[in-house]
Design an enzyme around this catalytic site. Structure first.
Site, mmCIF file in Angstrom:
data_model
loop_
_atom_site.group_PDB
_atom_site.id
_atom_site.type_symbol
_atom_site.label_atom_id
_atom_site.label_comp_id
_atom_site.label_asym_id
_atom_site.label_seq_id
_atom_site.Cartn_x
_atom_site.Cartn_y
_atom_site.Cartn_z
ATOM 1 N N ARG A 213 1.562 29.453 -72.431
ATOM 2 C CA ARG A 213 2.122 28.133 -72.104
ATOM 3 C C ARG A 213 3.156 28.208 -70.994
ATOM 4 O O ARG A 213 3.095 27.460 -70.023
ATOM 5 C CB ARG A 213 2.715 27.511 -73.356
ATOM 6 C CG ARG A 213 3.354 26.168 -73.094
ATOM 7 C CD ARG A 213 4.001 25.587 -74.336
ATOM 8 N NE ARG A 213 4.920 26.524 -74.924
ATOM 9 C CZ ARG A 213 4.918 26.868 -76.216
ATOM 10 N NH1 ARG A 213 4.065 26.334 -77.048
ATOM 11 N NH2 ARG A 213 5.776 27.743 -76.681
ATOM 12 N N TYR B 155 -5.630 21.042 -86.810
ATOM 13 C CA TYR B 155 -4.970 21.763 -85.718
ATOM 14 C C TYR B 155 -5.405 21.127 -84.402
ATOM 15 O O TYR B 155 -6.595 20.946 -84.166
ATOM 16 C CB TYR B 155 -5.366 23.237 -85.748
ATOM 17 C CG TYR B 155 -4.316 24.137 -85.180
ATOM 18 C CD1 TYR B 155 -3.444 24.831 -86.013
ATOM 19 C CD2 TYR B 155 -4.176 24.288 -83.815
ATOM 20 C CE1 TYR B 155 -2.460 25.656 -85.496
ATOM 21 C CE2 TYR B 155 -3.192 25.113 -83.284
ATOM 22 C CZ TYR B 155 -2.344 25.786 -84.128
ATOM 23 O OH TYR B 155 -1.372 26.598 -83.612
#
Length: 99
Positions: free
Chosen positions: A13, A76
């Site tokens: 990320r 999720y």
């Protein structure tokens, strides 16, 4: 093996942010009668918020059931945004627990 994407999103990320790629993953639980609504609504909200924040391309958002229980399921979510910006990422991070 199913969690490979989870680890990839989590660890890459910050590197992606340097190249205008925003990525995030989060999970929640929901009763069975709300699973479809939750998935649809979260995806749509992320799309609307990215658009409102001027992202260049529409986000990719997917979800999957990771655990099942008698009373419901754990969902999720994964998402990424090419040419995203820190503001759209902050929105997702700050609002992921509000669903």
């Amino acid at each position: 093996r199913g969690y490979l994407l989870t680890f990839v999103v989590a660890y890459l990320r910050d590197l992606g942010m340097d190249y205008s790629v925003v990525a995030e993953s989060f999970e929640t639980s929901v009763p069975w009668d709300r699973v479809v609504d939750l998935c649809r609504n979260v995806k749509e909200r992320i799309r609307r918020e990215c658009e409102a924040r001027g992202t260049r391309f529409p986000p990719f958002v997917s979800c999957r059931v990771t655990q099942t229980y008698d009373s419901g399921a754990c969902i999720y979510f994964y998402g990424d945004q090419l040419q995203g910006n820190r503001e759209s990422h902050r929105f997702v991070r700050s609002n992921r627990k509000n669903r």
